[in-house]
Scaffold this motif. Structure first.
Motif, mmCIF file in Angstrom:
data_model
loop_
_atom_site.group_PDB
_atom_site.id
_atom_site.type_symbol
_atom_site.label_atom_id
_atom_site.label_comp_id
_atom_site.label_asym_id
_atom_site.label_seq_id
_atom_site.Cartn_x
_atom_site.Cartn_y
_atom_site.Cartn_z
ATOM 1 N N ALA A 83 0.834 -1.199 0.000
ATOM 2 C CA ALA A 83 0.000 0.000 0.000
ATOM 3 C C ALA A 83 0.869 1.250 0.000
ATOM 4 O O ALA A 83 0.594 2.213 -0.717
ATOM 5 N N ARG A 84 1.928 1.241 0.807
ATOM 6 C CA ARG A 84 2.835 2.389 0.840
ATOM 7 C C ARG A 84 3.485 2.605 -0.519
ATOM 8 O O ARG A 84 3.631 3.734 -0.983
ATOM 9 N N ASP A 85 3.868 1.522 -1.182
ATOM 10 C CA ASP A 85 4.478 1.628 -2.502
ATOM 11 C C ASP A 85 3.510 2.255 -3.509
ATOM 12 O O ASP A 85 3.901 3.096 -4.320
ATOM 13 N N VAL A 86 2.255 1.854 -3.449
ATOM 14 C CA VAL A 86 1.250 2.386 -4.375
ATOM 15 C C VAL A 86 1.043 3.873 -4.129
ATOM 16 O O VAL A 86 1.025 4.683 -5.060
ATOM 17 N N PHE A 87 0.879 4.260 -2.842
ATOM 18 C CA PHE A 87 0.661 5.673 -2.525
ATOM 19 C C PHE A 87 1.879 6.517 -2.856
ATOM 20 O O PHE A 87 1.748 7.641 -3.339
ATOM 21 N N THR A 88 3.065 5.997 -2.614
ATOM 22 C CA THR A 88 4.284 6.730 -2.933
ATOM 23 C C THR A 88 4.410 6.946 -4.438
ATOM 24 O O THR A 88 4.738 8.047 -4.888
ATOM 25 N N ASP A 89 4.131 5.908 -5.217
ATOM 26 C CA ASP A 89 4.183 6.029 -6.671
ATOM 27 C C ASP A 89 3.158 7.035 -7.170
ATOM 28 O O ASP A 89 3.447 7.864 -8.033
ATOM 29 N N TYR A 90 1.949 6.989 -6.619
ATOM 30 C CA TYR A 90 0.890 7.930 -6.985
ATOM 31 C C TYR A 90 1.316 9.361 -6.662
ATOM 32 O O TYR A 90 1.166 10.273 -7.481
ATOM 33 N N LYS A 140 3.206 14.610 -8.483
ATOM 34 C CA LYS A 140 4.125 15.723 -8.256
ATOM 35 C C LYS A 140 4.848 16.090 -9.552
ATOM 36 O O LYS A 140 4.971 17.268 -9.899
ATOM 37 N N GLN A 141 5.283 15.078 -10.283
ATOM 38 C CA GLN A 141 5.973 15.313 -11.547
ATOM 39 C C GLN A 141 5.018 15.922 -12.579
ATOM 40 O O GLN A 141 5.369 16.860 -13.288
ATOM 41 N N TYR A 142 3.792 15.404 -12.636
ATOM 42 C CA TYR A 142 2.800 15.928 -13.571
ATOM 43 C C TYR A 142 2.476 17.386 -13.260
ATOM 44 O O TYR A 142 2.390 18.221 -14.163
#
Length: 76
Positions: free
Chosen positions: A12-19, A24-26
């Motif tokens: 879950a942390r990996d998914v939220f971090t990627d999101y 942020k980049q977008y």
């Protein structure tokens, strides 16, 4: 012989971090593009007339709901 502990992975942390990183980049690319076009960015670009009628309706419904909750639980 002791069993080897299984490494725990927080998916879950990996998914939220990627999101978060992707958004942020977008947002950064979008802000740079708007600055190149000469458009206002950030707080100065947010105005009531820029909202659609649906968004204005949502804001009114939320405000009325908050007022109703306040009246029900605080006053009565």
């Amino acid at each position: 012989m002791a069993k080897k502990k299984k490494k725990v992975r927080n998916k879950a942390r990996d998914v939220f971090t990627d999101y978060y990183e992707t958004n942020k980049q977008y947002a950064k690319e979008n802000r740079e593009r708007q600055q190149q076009e000469g458009k206002a960015t950030g707080r100065e670009s947010w105005k009531w007339h820029n909202l659609s009628s649906t968004e204005k309706t949502y804001i009114v419904v939320i405000a009325l709901g908050l007022i109703g909750i306040f009246v029900k639980y605080v006053i009565f």
